[in-house]
Enzyme design. Sequence first.
Site, PDB file in Angstrom:
ATOM      1  N   MET A  22       0.830  -1.198   0.000  1.00 54.58           N
ATOM      2  CA  MET A  22       0.000   0.000   0.000  1.00 54.58           C
ATOM      3  C   MET A  22       0.873   1.259   0.000  1.00 54.58           C
ATOM      4  O   MET A  22       0.391   2.353   0.308  1.00 54.58           O
ATOM      5  CB  MET A  22      -0.947  -0.006   1.202  1.00 54.58           C
ATOM      6  CG  MET A  22      -1.920  -1.181   1.121  1.00 54.58           C
ATOM      7  SD  MET A  22      -3.437  -0.887   2.004  1.00 54.58           S
ATOM      8  CE  MET A  22      -2.823  -0.665   3.650  1.00 54.58           C
ATOM      9  N   GLY A  23       2.153   1.102  -0.327  1.00 51.92           N
ATOM     10  CA  GLY A  23       3.027   2.266  -0.403  1.00 51.92           C
ATOM     11  C   GLY A  23       3.550   2.695   0.953  1.00 51.92           C
ATOM     12  O   GLY A  23       3.491   1.931   1.910  1.00 51.92           O
ATOM     13  N   HIS A  29       9.430  -3.494   3.158  1.00 48.90           N
ATOM     14  CA  HIS A  29       9.018  -3.669   1.756  1.00 48.90           C
ATOM     15  C   HIS A  29      10.253  -3.876   0.861  1.00 48.90           C
ATOM     16  O   HIS A  29      10.230  -4.693  -0.066  1.00 48.90           O
ATOM     17  CB  HIS A  29       8.273  -2.430   1.253  1.00 48.90           C
ATOM     18  CG  HIS A  29       7.004  -2.112   2.001  1.00 48.90           C
ATOM     19  ND1 HIS A  29       6.852  -0.979   2.759  1.00 48.90           N
ATOM     20  CD2 HIS A  29       5.824  -2.776   2.088  1.00 48.90           C
ATOM     21  CE1 HIS A  29       5.623  -0.952   3.277  1.00 48.90           C
ATOM     22  NE2 HIS A  29       4.986  -2.028   2.894  1.00 48.90           N
TER      23      HIS A  29
HETATM   24  P1  AMP Z   1       1.494  -3.044   3.446  1.00 48.63           P
HETATM   25  O1  AMP Z   1       2.066  -2.018   2.546  1.00 48.63           O
HETATM   26  O2  AMP Z   1       1.584  -2.696   4.893  1.00 48.63           O
HETATM   27  O3  AMP Z   1       0.144  -3.526   3.024  1.00 48.63           O
HETATM   28  O4  AMP Z   1       2.430  -4.311   3.334  1.00 48.63           O
HETATM   29  C1  AMP Z   1       2.796  -4.858   2.103  1.00 48.63           C
HETATM   30  C2  AMP Z   1       3.573  -6.116   2.324  1.00 48.63           C
HETATM   31  O5  AMP Z   1       4.731  -5.822   3.096  1.00 48.63           O
HETATM   32  C3  AMP Z   1       2.773  -7.164   3.114  1.00 48.63           C
HETATM   33  O6  AMP Z   1       3.041  -8.446   2.575  1.00 48.63           O
HETATM   34  C4  AMP Z   1       3.336  -7.008   4.500  1.00 48.63           C
HETATM   35  O7  AMP Z   1       3.223  -8.177   5.277  1.00 48.63           O
HETATM   36  C5  AMP Z   1       4.786  -6.671   4.217  1.00 48.63           C
HETATM   37  N1  AMP Z   1       5.406  -5.981   5.344  1.00 48.63           N
HETATM   38  C6  AMP Z   1       4.902  -4.944   6.053  1.00 48.63           C
HETATM   39  N2  AMP Z   1       5.741  -4.600   7.043  1.00 48.63           N
HETATM   40  C7  AMP Z   1       6.799  -5.456   6.970  1.00 48.63           C
HETATM   41  C8  AMP Z   1       8.002  -5.620   7.728  1.00 48.63           C
HETATM   42  N3  AMP Z   1       8.292  -4.850   8.775  1.00 48.63           N
HETATM   43  N4  AMP Z   1       8.858  -6.600   7.348  1.00 48.63           N
HETATM   44  C9  AMP Z   1       8.581  -7.392   6.281  1.00 48.63           C
HETATM   45  N5  AMP Z   1       7.478  -7.287   5.536  1.00 48.63           N
HETATM   46  C10 AMP Z   1       6.592  -6.332   5.872  1.00 48.63           C
END
Ligand code: AMP
Length: 282
Positions: A22-23, A29
Amino acid sequence: MKTIRTELEAREVHGCVLVPTMGALHEGHAALLRQAARRAAGDRPVVATIFVNPTQFNESTDFERYPRDLDRDLAVAATAGASAVFAPDVATVYPPDAPVPVPPLPLVATQPGLEDRHRPGHFAGVAQVVARLLDLLRPSAAVFGEKDWQQLQLVRAMVRDAAAATPDRWPDLEILTGATIRESDGLAMSSRNRLLSEEARHAARGIPRALQLAHSAQHPPTAERLMRETLEAHGLEVEYAVVRDAETLLPIGDFRSPTRGLIAARVGGVRLIDNQPMTVWR
Ligand code: AMP
């Protein structure tokens, strides 16, 4: 690195290794993108999607104040090895004239009483957008973080169910997982950490501390009590602090098979989640 926005352009990267986000990209990420690039091995495009999906927010204020910074995200994605960023607008993902179905939700997204209970409707939105992105981009592999453990189990189960029901939909799609990347004090990186005041940021350290203290407990009730006490001592408002079966996320009676400690807590108006494996005692 290209930026692509339309369904037609998305066709050019079919077969990619995909990292949906989601950016407001951070090192977590970036680590998933580097993992995707290693998997792609120069043979396949590495694509990050950046889309703040309105259907997965159960609180409109959370959606409105979700951090957005596309220029910075493009730079982070390029440095981490993305060959393209798919940043569609809402009408591309959800065409007004063609409703996007919500796939049937697997039990792990409805039964455990965790995110499913505390964020009603959230997983329907997640399943809907993930299925839509997979249909648009037809990746050969997609990478998801362990940080969102229940979401990861949902995606795995959804893809497994789809492979049984409609084998041609996402043939040979591989779901890869990335470990949680943390700040130096243990706090899991999250786009929402940017919304924390200094005081709330300090209190948030209680979350990794609680998981760490619970990690070697011998009995589930002890682990849950330790987590709750630690969170409350840090001034966090606990939504849940539980140990569960690592795959089904249902309650467990002992630590003899793989389990996971899972926490959701609020501080300073920000909701944070985290999880960690617990010790297996045989
Ligand atoms: P989001 O942008 O928060 O929807 O996350 C996108 C992807 O990044 C999802 O698969 C999350 O599980 C992963 N993600 C978010 N935070 C972390 C983190 N601290 N370490 C590893 N992966 C992450």
